[in-house]
Design a protein around this motif. Structure first.
Motif, short mmCIF file in Angstrom:
data_model
loop_
_atom_site.label_atom_id
_atom_site.label_comp_id
_atom_site.label_asym_id
_atom_site.label_seq_id
_atom_site.Cartn_x
_atom_site.Cartn_y
_atom_site.Cartn_z
N SER A 16 -2.53 0.59 12.76
CA SER A 16 -2.83 -0.70 12.29
C SER A 16 -2.25 -1.90 13.11
N LEU A 64 4.21 -0.22 3.58
CA LEU A 64 3.65 1.00 3.34
C LEU A 64 4.86 2.01 2.58
N ALA A 78 0.77 -1.05 -0.29
CA ALA A 78 0.16 0.02 -0.03
C ALA A 78 0.87 1.34 0.11
N LEU A 125 -7.07 1.71 4.88
CA LEU A 125 -6.09 0.74 5.16
C LEU A 125 -6.53 -0.15 6.09
#
Length: 350
Positions: A295, A273, A223, A259
């Motif tokens: 996260s 990331l 991502a 996310l």
């Protein structure tokens, strides 16, 4: 060979993405490829599908993206097409944004206009850094054909995929960022240049793949950091990990919530990331640190490893510890092995 297209998406804003490879039933001529792409563009545009098609040495590699129903229609036609066989799906997933949002279909064929082999540049004492200014200029000019030809010529001279990625493509991205910082190009030029470099990099693949990765089938979510517009490193790393046998999903989240929702839905072994590979995003470090903290808190039961990448980390201006990550990639080269080691260690100790 590029044409603009709209970016039609499904009603919920998500689109389907499919990548496959196949073998050509016969060796297509230049006119055959032109005709194939011409008809495909008309068909793709009618259902809002975008993508990229690569042809090399009798093999096709294609990525398609668009509304699920539209992509389903295109995929049915592709499977029935007698011009290729041995069709193998490499990746199939749903994402919130397109990788090829501006193109009905981009074609790159390394069989076309192949440069004449030259004397090995290394024997002449030259280094890949000598080519960075030229690559930077071609990318900023949006000249994808000459970019591809330059990379093909260097490959024929004996430069490995690893060397081209780490010592030419990544430095070229940083050089373009320097040009923007020096007001030598505009933001649109930089965005187009990174896109051209990204497309050229798809044809450059690493020659070394660890056998353990192909049997372990680790999974990863690649991502861009929420809000990050540049995706060069994410796209190149996707090629590297896919070649090494990872199950790869990609995301371009606009927020931490997007996310986290994708992490919960996919439950990957690792997430990478990426900040910009062109610009030093010093101001983005605090937000990235918060993203990583959220996260970990939201998905502690399945998220084994968090890695980060981008210019700040390649130049050691920031570290993994500074943002709470497990690993900071200095380059895409070597990342597949190091990530596999970290995931395996976490499995064994967790």
């Amino acid at each position: 060979m590029l044409q603009h297209s709209g970016s039609t998406q499904g009603q919920d804003g998500w689109i389907a993405c499919l990548t496959y490879k196949s073998k050509a039933a016969f060796t297509p001529s230049h006119s055959d490829l032109e005709e194939l792409v011409h008809h495909a563009r008309i068909r793709n545009r009618s259902v809002g599908v975008t993508g990229m098609l690569l042809y090399e040495n009798g093999k096709f590699l294609q990525t398609l993206e668009g509304p699920p129903e539209g992509l389903k229609l295109i995929w049915s036609a592709i499977r029935e097409d007698k011009r290729h066989s041995h069709i193998e799906i490499l990746s199939e997933h749903v994402v919130s944004s397109r990788l090829f949002s501006d193109w009905d279909l981009l074609l790159y064929s390394r069989a076309e206009d192949r440069p004449t082999p030259r004397q090995d540049a290394r024997s002449e004492g030259r280094d890949l850094s000598d080519y960075v200014p030229r690559m930077t200029r071609l990318a900023l000019e949006g000249d994808d054909t000459r970019l591809a030809s330059q990379l093909a010529a260097l490959s024929e001279e004996g430069w490995s995929g690893e060397a081209l990625l780490a010592r030419l493509i990544e430095p070229t991205a940083r050089a373009m960022g320097d040009a923007w910082l020096a007001d030598e190009c505009g933001e649109i030029d930089l965005t187009i240049g990174l896109s051209m470099l990204q497309l050229a990099a798809h044809a450059v693949r690493s020659s070394s793949h660890a056998g353990m990765l192909r049997t372990s089938r680790f999974s990863i979510l690649l991502a861009t950091a929420p809000g990050e517009a540049h995706m060069l490193g994410t796209a190149i790393l996707a090629d590297q990990l896919t070649d090494a046998g990872w199950r790869v999903e990609m995301a371009f989240p606009r927020s931490d919530t997007e996310l986290i929702n994708q992490l919960r839905a996919q439950a990957p072994d690792a997430v990478d990331l990426t900040l910009s590979d062109a610009l030093p995003r010093h101001h983005a470090l605090a937000r990235l640190r918060e993203t990583i903290a959220q996260s970990r808190k939201a998905a502690p039961e399945n998220l084994a490893v968090i890695s980060v990448g981008g210019r700040l980390f390649s130049e050691a201006a920031a570290t993994a510890a500074s943002v709470g990550a497990d690993y900071a990639r200095p380059s895409v080269i070597g990342a597949t092995v190091r990530l596999a080691q970290l995931v395996q260690q976490r499995r064994e100790t967790g």
